[in-house]
Scaffold this motif. Structure first.
Motif, PDB file in Angstrom:
ATOM      1  N   LEU A  79       1.207  -1.451   0.618  1.00 10.95           N
ATOM      2  CA  LEU A  79      -0.164  -0.023  -0.038  1.00 10.95           C
ATOM      3  C   LEU A  79       0.623   0.834   0.073  1.00 10.95           C
ATOM      4  CD1 LEU A  79      -3.071  -0.816   2.717  1.00 10.95           C
ATOM      5  CD2 LEU A  79      -2.882  -0.624   0.316  1.00 10.95           C
ATOM      6  N   LEU A  80       1.923   1.089   0.841  1.00 10.52           N
ATOM      7  CA  LEU A  80       2.898   2.543   1.122  1.00 10.52           C
ATOM      8  C   LEU A  80       3.934   2.937  -0.845  1.00 10.52           C
ATOM      9  CD1 LEU A  80       4.286   2.457   4.878  1.00 10.52           C
ATOM     10  CD2 LEU A  80       2.240   3.462   3.336  1.00 10.52           C
ATOM     11  N   ASP A  81       3.807   1.639  -1.315  1.00 13.74           N
ATOM     12  CA  ASP A  81       4.705   1.614  -2.509  1.00 13.74           C
ATOM     13  C   ASP A  81       3.818   2.470  -3.422  1.00 13.74           C
ATOM     14  OD1 ASP A  81       7.127   1.212  -0.904  1.00 13.74           O
ATOM     15  OD2 ASP A  81       6.850  -1.175  -1.833  1.00 13.74           O
ATOM     16  N   ALA A  82       1.975   1.375  -3.407  1.00 16.20           N
ATOM     17  CA  ALA A  82       1.490   1.568  -4.380  1.00 16.20           C
ATOM     18  C   ALA A  82       1.043   3.549  -4.189  1.00 16.20           C
ATOM     19  CB  ALA A  82       0.427   0.975  -4.518  1.00 16.20           C
ATOM     20  N   GLY A  83       0.651   3.644  -3.039  1.00 16.55           N
ATOM     21  CA  GLY A  83       0.580   5.600  -2.676  1.00 16.55           C
ATOM     22  C   GLY A  83       1.432   6.478  -3.270  1.00 16.55           C
ATOM     23  N   GLY A  84       3.854   5.627  -3.396  1.00 14.93           N
ATOM     24  CA  GLY A  84       4.563   7.119  -3.466  1.00 14.93           C
ATOM     25  C   GLY A  84       4.811   7.284  -2.448  1.00 14.93           C
ATOM     26  N   GLY A  85       4.423   6.489  -0.786  1.00 17.25           N
ATOM     27  CA  GLY A  85       4.747   6.325   0.391  1.00 17.25           C
ATOM     28  C   GLY A  85       6.023   6.178   0.594  1.00 17.25           C
TER      29      GLY A  85
END
Length: 86
Positions: A79-85
């Motif tokens: 989720l963080l990778d997909a959101g750019g976080g």
């Protein structure tokens, strides 16, 4: 556990740019110790999540004995990778 509350607790601020390098090092040390001592699964996961977002998390196989916890951590990472976080 709220992310800003955890930052305030360990770093003395919710804005990491306000924390000196020495404060950050000490806070990360305290986070790692608390993570290692924590027995509550939810709190342990929250502490691991903060460490992960700061690039300091232990590997999943070291951090979590339970496969469900490792899978939840993988989901958070995705989720963080997909959101750019991260």
């Amino acid at each position: 556990m709220d992310f800003d509350d955890l930052l305030q607790r360990y770093f003395g601020t919710s804005d990491l740019s306000d924390a000196s390098a020495a404060m950050q090092t000490a806070a990360l040390d305290r986070l790692r110790v608390d993570f290692g001592l924590e027995t509550d699964r939810a709190r342990r996961f929250a502490l691991w999540s903060v460490l992960y977002m700061l690039g300091q998390a232990p590997d999943l196989d070291v951090a979590f004995k339970d496969e469900a916890d490792r899978e939840a951590a993988r989901n958070l990472m995705d989720l963080l990778d997909a959101g750019g976080g991260n």
